[in-house]
Design a protein around this motif. Structure first.
Motif, PDB file in Angstrom:
ATOM      1  N   LEU A  14      35.377  52.037  40.721  1.00  0.00           N
ATOM      2  CA  LEU A  14      35.350  51.451  39.382  1.00  0.00           C
ATOM      3  C   LEU A  14      36.681  51.653  38.657  1.00  0.00           C
ATOM      4  O   LEU A  14      37.085  50.808  37.846  1.00  0.00           O
ATOM      5  N   GLU A  15      37.360  52.753  38.949  1.00  0.00           N
ATOM      6  CA  GLU A  15      38.687  52.982  38.372  1.00  0.00           C
ATOM      7  C   GLU A  15      39.674  51.922  38.862  1.00  0.00           C
ATOM      8  O   GLU A  15      40.487  51.402  38.080  1.00  0.00           O
ATOM      9  N   VAL A  35      38.849  48.867  39.869  1.00  0.00           N
ATOM     10  CA  VAL A  35      38.444  47.616  39.221  1.00  0.00           C
ATOM     11  C   VAL A  35      38.965  47.567  37.789  1.00  0.00           C
ATOM     12  O   VAL A  35      39.520  46.553  37.334  1.00  0.00           O
ATOM     13  N   SER A  36      38.830  48.677  37.075  1.00  0.00           N
ATOM     14  CA  SER A  36      39.253  48.725  35.676  1.00  0.00           C
ATOM     15  C   SER A  36      40.766  48.605  35.539  1.00  0.00           C
ATOM     16  O   SER A  36      41.279  47.854  34.696  1.00  0.00           O
ATOM     17  N   ARG A  37      41.504  49.339  36.365  1.00  0.00           N
ATOM     18  CA  ARG A  37      42.971  49.301  36.278  1.00  0.00           C
ATOM     19  C   ARG A  37      43.506  47.920  36.672  1.00  0.00           C
ATOM     20  O   ARG A  37      44.487  47.449  36.076  1.00  0.00           O
ATOM     21  N   ALA A  61      41.873  45.109  36.279  1.00  0.00           N
ATOM     22  CA  ALA A  61      41.526  44.229  35.161  1.00  0.00           C
ATOM     23  C   ALA A  61      42.529  44.380  34.020  1.00  0.00           C
ATOM     24  O   ALA A  61      42.924  43.384  33.385  1.00  0.00           O
ATOM     25  N   ASP A  62      42.970  45.590  33.767  1.00  0.00           N
ATOM     26  CA  ASP A  62      43.963  45.831  32.718  1.00  0.00           C
ATOM     27  C   ASP A  62      45.278  45.103  33.014  1.00  0.00           C
ATOM     28  O   ASP A  62      46.041  44.802  32.082  1.00  0.00           O
ATOM     29  N   GLU A  83      41.098  40.189  38.454  1.00  0.00           N
ATOM     30  CA  GLU A  83      39.639  40.330  38.382  1.00  0.00           C
ATOM     31  C   GLU A  83      39.056  40.610  39.772  1.00  0.00           C
ATOM     32  O   GLU A  83      39.093  39.743  40.641  1.00  0.00           O
ATOM     33  N   THR A 125      45.493  55.296  42.566  1.00  0.00           N
ATOM     34  CA  THR A 125      44.160  55.888  42.515  1.00  0.00           C
ATOM     35  C   THR A 125      43.880  56.733  43.752  1.00  0.00           C
ATOM     36  O   THR A 125      43.281  57.813  43.663  1.00  0.00           O
TER      37      THR A 125
END
Length: 401
Positions: A319-320, A322-324, A326-327, A331, A396
């Motif tokens: 999830l980290e 995915v989030s990074r 997205a930032d 996507e 990550t």
């Protein structure tokens, strides 16, 4: 400077000008229903079916309202109904087990391998008992094709009939054979994000006249089946027309008019998608902690999306990523989430079906990340996307160590 991507992962190519012109012509004359023809006219839908059958090398083709409807129609044509069991991939999208449930049957899930294809060893075990399911709804999920020669040998030996879900493999091949030409029937999607785009729609092919006669009547032909240029001869309908229900799901002439010019350009579009896929693939190779899916030589794929694996990462670390990403404008969709999100869900999310114990499959699903590659992206865009993912995964991964 930190790189960012500013493109839109859901923006498709515009409809070709000749498709727009054909659609406007249909709108002006108003004959949208496939059987509403002027004297001497052949409907766009009938012509689309004829052209698709020729493109796929199939005897018969049928255009319907969606890919999911095409699958359900194939199941009904094979006689699958209430209380039956149907084998299908554990790694797939909700319309596949949904089609099985829609006819009153139950999905029996087959595991997935690290190549993101159906686990043939698991399939061989499931079909071995005398009371095993005798229909396999095979999903070529996200464009990954298994060893079709071995799969058909397993199924033929066990008397299992195969329906191919080719929503992600229109124009792809295994050992030179077009995807969808191994099983008794094959369903394709023309939904947006697929290889041809009518917003929603589906196509069904078969060489079996009895199966296709049932499918055409099921789709809502009434007694107008002789207007199907890609349908079986009249005698095939005589056997089934009194006992086959009408479950209307026809395609209309507007969508068929949009699709016909796209079909004519399918091969060049597929080559363009694959060029983008290969740029991302090369950009992600040898990234620490990331597994690229190696494609077998026999597979001539058509990839409008890209998948990679973060195997044995914690959910929090995935999830980290995915989030990074997205930032930074990229996507990613994760197939391992416990809760369904958007188009993605796991086999244990479909609680209308029994959930088997599939620990090897669970490990793979927890690591699958997916991104769309629309043709509106340039090759440079794809290289940038790969650099961003590589950078985020490497950072990550290092923090995990």
């Amino acid at each position: 400077m930190t790189e960012r991507f500013t493109g839109n992962f859901t923006q498709q190519d515009p409809i070709p000008d000749d498709g727009i012109a054909a659609a406007l012509d249909v709108l002006r004359h108003g004959r949208l229903h496939r059987y509403n023809e002027a004297p001497g006219e052949t409907s766009h839908t009938a012509l689309l079916e004829q052209e698709f059958a020729q493109l796929m090398g199939a005897d018969y083709a049928l255009a319907v309202s969606s890919g999911g409807y095409a699958i359900a129609t194939a199941l009904r044509a094979l006689g699958v109904g209430a209380g039956d069991e149907v084998l299908t991939n554990a790694f797939t999208l909700a319309p596949v087990p949904g089609a099985i449930a829609s006819v009153g049957a139950s999905p029996v899930f087959v595991g997935v391998t690290q190549a993101l294809t159906i686990d043939l060893d698991h399939l061989a075990k499931l079909v071995a008992p005398e009371d095993a399911p005798r229909v396999l709804l095979l999903s070529h999920m996200r464009g990954h094709i298994c060893d079709m020669d071995r799969l058909m040998a397993i199924c033929d030996a066990a008397g299992v009939r195969v329906i191919e879900d080719c929503a992600h493999t229109m124009g792809a091949r295994w050992n030179g054979v077009l995807s969808g030409r191994h099983g008794v029937m094959a369903a394709y999607s023309t939904q947006t994000y697929k290889h041809v785009n009518s917003g929603e729609g589906g196509l069904l092919v078969s060489d079996d006249p009895d199966l296709m006669a049932r499918a055409i009547i099921l789709s809502g032909s009434y007694m107008l089946y002789e207007r199907h240029l890609a349908g079986p001869p009249p005698e095939a309908f005589e056997k089934v027309k009194y006992v086959t229900p009408n479950i209307s799901g026809r395609m209309d002439n507007l969508r068929a008019a949009i699709l016909r010019p796209q079909l004519a350009k399918l091969n060049q579009q597929c080559a363009a998608w694959n060029a983008r896929y290969r740029v991302v693939e090369e950009g992600l190779r040898h990234t620490p902690g990331l597994t690229v899916i190696d494609r077998p030589e026999a597979e001539d794929y058509v990839m409008s999306s890209f998948q990679f694996l973060l195997l044995d990462w914690s959910d929090a670390d995935v999830l980290e990523v995915v989030s990074r990403c997205a930032d930074r404008g990229v996507e990613l969709k994760w197939f391992g989430g416990a809760e369904p999100a958007g188009f993605t869900s796991r086999y244990d999310s479909w609680r209308y079906a029994d959930t088997p114990e599939l620990p090897d499959t669970d490990r793979i699903l927890r690591g699958i990340l997916d991104l769309r590659l629309p043709l509106t992206f340039s090759l440079d865009d794809c290289a940038l996307i790969a650099r961003i993912i590589r950078d985020v995964v490497a950072i990550t991964h290092q923090s995990r160590s």
